[in-house]
Motif scaffolding. Structure first.
Motif, mmCIF file in Angstrom:
data_model
loop_
_atom_site.group_PDB
_atom_site.id
_atom_site.type_symbol
_atom_site.label_atom_id
_atom_site.label_comp_id
_atom_site.label_asym_id
_atom_site.label_seq_id
_atom_site.Cartn_x
_atom_site.Cartn_y
_atom_site.Cartn_z
ATOM 1 N N TYR A 1 -5.836 4.645 13.402
ATOM 2 C CA TYR A 1 -5.723 3.229 13.075
ATOM 3 C C TYR A 1 -6.986 2.468 13.515
ATOM 4 C CZ TYR A 1 -0.854 4.829 13.286
ATOM 5 O OH TYR A 1 0.300 5.536 13.129
ATOM 6 N N ARG B 1 -1.833 -1.048 10.159
ATOM 7 C CA ARG B 1 -1.760 -0.705 8.741
ATOM 8 C C ARG B 1 -3.140 -0.394 8.154
ATOM 9 N NH1 ARG B 1 1.739 -5.007 9.601
ATOM 10 N NH2 ARG B 1 3.926 -4.711 8.942
ATOM 11 N N GLU C 1 8.441 -6.385 12.893
ATOM 12 C CA GLU C 1 7.064 -5.997 12.554
ATOM 13 C C GLU C 1 6.877 -4.481 12.657
ATOM 14 O OE1 GLU C 1 4.474 -7.266 11.320
ATOM 15 O OE2 GLU C 1 4.562 -9.446 11.549
ATOM 16 N N ASP D 1 8.493 -2.678 9.845
ATOM 17 C CA ASP D 1 7.685 -2.765 8.627
ATOM 18 C C ASP D 1 6.492 -1.808 8.676
ATOM 19 O OD1 ASP D 1 9.397 -4.665 7.672
ATOM 20 O OD2 ASP D 1 8.107 -6.387 8.155
ATOM 21 N N VAL D 2 5.931 -1.599 9.860
ATOM 22 C CA VAL D 2 4.828 -0.649 9.992
ATOM 23 C C VAL D 2 5.310 0.758 9.641
ATOM 24 C CG1 VAL D 2 3.313 0.493 11.643
ATOM 25 C CG2 VAL D 2 3.518 -1.999 11.664
ATOM 26 N N ARG E 1 7.815 1.557 7.703
ATOM 27 C CA ARG E 1 8.063 1.627 6.254
ATOM 28 C C ARG E 1 6.743 1.740 5.474
ATOM 29 N NH1 ARG E 1 12.510 -1.993 7.513
ATOM 30 N NH2 ARG E 1 14.474 -1.038 6.780
ATOM 31 N N PHE E 2 5.702 1.061 5.954
ATOM 32 C CA PHE E 2 4.409 1.104 5.283
ATOM 33 C C PHE E 2 3.913 2.549 5.157
ATOM 34 C CE2 PHE E 2 -0.235 1.324 5.691
ATOM 35 C CZ PHE E 2 -0.649 0.529 4.621
ATOM 36 N N TRP E 3 3.965 3.306 6.255
ATOM 37 C CA TRP E 3 3.444 4.670 6.226
ATOM 38 C C TRP E 3 4.403 5.637 5.524
ATOM 39 C CZ3 TRP E 3 -1.496 5.250 6.998
ATOM 40 C CH2 TRP E 3 -2.181 4.321 7.781
ATOM 41 N N ASP F 1 6.219 4.783 2.976
ATOM 42 C CA ASP F 1 5.971 4.521 1.554
ATOM 43 C C ASP F 1 4.765 5.309 1.053
ATOM 44 O OD1 ASP F 1 8.060 2.854 0.771
ATOM 45 O OD2 ASP F 1 7.073 1.049 1.558
ATOM 46 N N LYS F 2 3.796 5.509 1.907
ATOM 47 C CA LYS F 2 2.627 6.286 1.514
ATOM 48 C C LYS F 2 2.939 7.768 1.369
ATOM 49 C CE LYS F 2 -1.373 3.571 2.714
ATOM 50 N NZ LYS F 2 -1.902 3.716 1.337
#
Length: 379
Positions: free
Chosen positions: A166, A181, A291, A294-295, A297-299, A301-302
């Motif tokens: 990161y 992110r 928060e 959501d972090v 979920r972000f990864w 989703d990738k």
């Protein structure tokens, strides 16, 4: 001389032996041994037993064949043999029945469980900075990892665990994150990461991210907003007023020194269990939990396959800032390791609620794409 004036008697025989024919053995008296069992010695005649000769051995007294056959054919013995044979087979049959009953009615072994990828894969940790440099700047990068995937697969590796990539000022080798992110330029771009992930999937390999939820960098936008007391960010971190011109309490940092650092812009101390540049997030604030959800979920989703969760036991600390940590026996220094932190600054039960939420998020993705397992592993 003999009685009749003839030749003297031979061998001292008496007159009673006159009638014995010459050279004929005379009859032996009771208990007398024959001459062939005698041996001359210097002192006269001495009796010697010849090996194998036992004049007192009993004669054979076993049953003859006729007697054996008579008993063998006796109805009593015939019946006894049949009874014993029947008993033997009944016992054997009973043992067979018991064995079958045990097999049929006994507890069954659990069926062999098919192991999921995270249970059977060889998981290989990669520290990107020193693994493989594709750009030629002397620092390992994500593109360099892509070039080594075939090599790693040939070694038997099926899952990769990446140490933090990161965005970070690198005060703690990437564990001080300024954007959860983003990929730090030192390691490449997000496009490089997407390519790495796609190449790993083509080779049926899995990728696990290092996730550091306990703290952020002091350069993170969240911390800067918290310093300015902006709405929703005021209590994003652990802030407290000083006591007696010093920190709120005597809690120590894992890396040494006080776990509190004064921020002049805000006029308060903030809590950090590691470096001063790594302020602890306040997981009692639901905005922080959201928060971090959501972090994750972000990864996911990738397409990442899970997370190695760092420093989990530090996630919560007691709300009572007057609480003290008991000193361990036989310690005199003031380092972090000299105190028992359980229930005060580590290992608080609220941690499990947050972990349960992250597990639920992973389950959402598993349900969407056919139960492909996402892992959350704490070290």
């Amino acid at each position: 001389m003999g009685a009749d004036g003839g030749e003297p008697l031979q061998n001292g025989a008496g007159a009673d032996d006159e009638s014995m024919p010459p050279n004929e053995a005379r009859a032996l008296t009771a208990g007398e041994k024959p001459p062939e069992l005698m041996e001359k010695t210097a002192n006269g005649e001495t009796e010697v037993d010849v090996e194998g000769v036992d004049s007192g051995a009993p004669e054979f007294c076993g049953l003859t064949k006729e007697e054996l056959m008579r008993y063998a054919n006796d109805p009593f013995w015939v019946r006894l043999r049949w009874v014993l044979l029947a008993v033997f087979w009944l016992i054997w049959l009973a043992m067979l029945v018991v064995a079958v009953v045990i097999v049929v009615l006994g507890p069954k072994c659990a069926p062999v469980q098919k192991l999921d990828w995270w249970q059977k894969d060889t998981i290989y940790q990669i520290y990107p900075r020193s693994f493989s440099d594709d750009s030629g700047d002397g620092v390992g990068d994500v593109a360099g990892i892509r070039t080594k995937l075939d090599y790693l697969k040939d070694l038997g590796v099926r899952s990769l665990w990446l140490s933090p990539i990161y965005k970070s000022p690198m005060r703690d080798f990437g564990y001080d994150i300024s954007d959860f992110r983003a990929v730090d330029p030192l390691f490449g771009t997000m496009e490089d990461f997407d390519g790495l992930l796609a190449d790993a999937k083509e080779r049926d390999m899995h990728l696990i991210m290092d996730f550091v939820p306990n703290h952020s960098s002091d350069q993170h936008d969240w911390f800067q907003r918290s310093v300015r007391r902006e709405d929703n960010y005021t209590d994003f971190y652990i802030w407290a007023d000083g006591v007696g011109g010093g920190p709120p309490n005597g809690w120590q940092s894992v890396f040494g020194g006080s776990a509190w650092t004064y921020n002049a812009a805000r006029g308060q101390y903030y809590y950090h269990q590691f470096l001063p540049q790594q302020p602890d997030l306040n997981f009692r604030n639901p905005n922080v939990v959201k928060e971090m959800d959501d972090v994750i979920r972000f990864w996911l989703d990738k397409g990442v396959d899970g997370f190695r969760l760092d420093a989990l036991k530090h996630l919560f600390e007691t709300e009572d800032l007057t609480a003290t940590e008991p000193r361990l026996p036989n310690t005199t220094d003031s380092d972090w390791g000299a105190f028992n932190h359980t229930g005060v600054t580590t290992d608080l039960p609220e941690t499990f609620d947050v972990l349960s939420g992250w597990r639920s998020i992973c389950q959402e993705f598993e349900d969407k794409d056919g139960e492909h397992r996402r892992v959350t592993r704490g070290w």
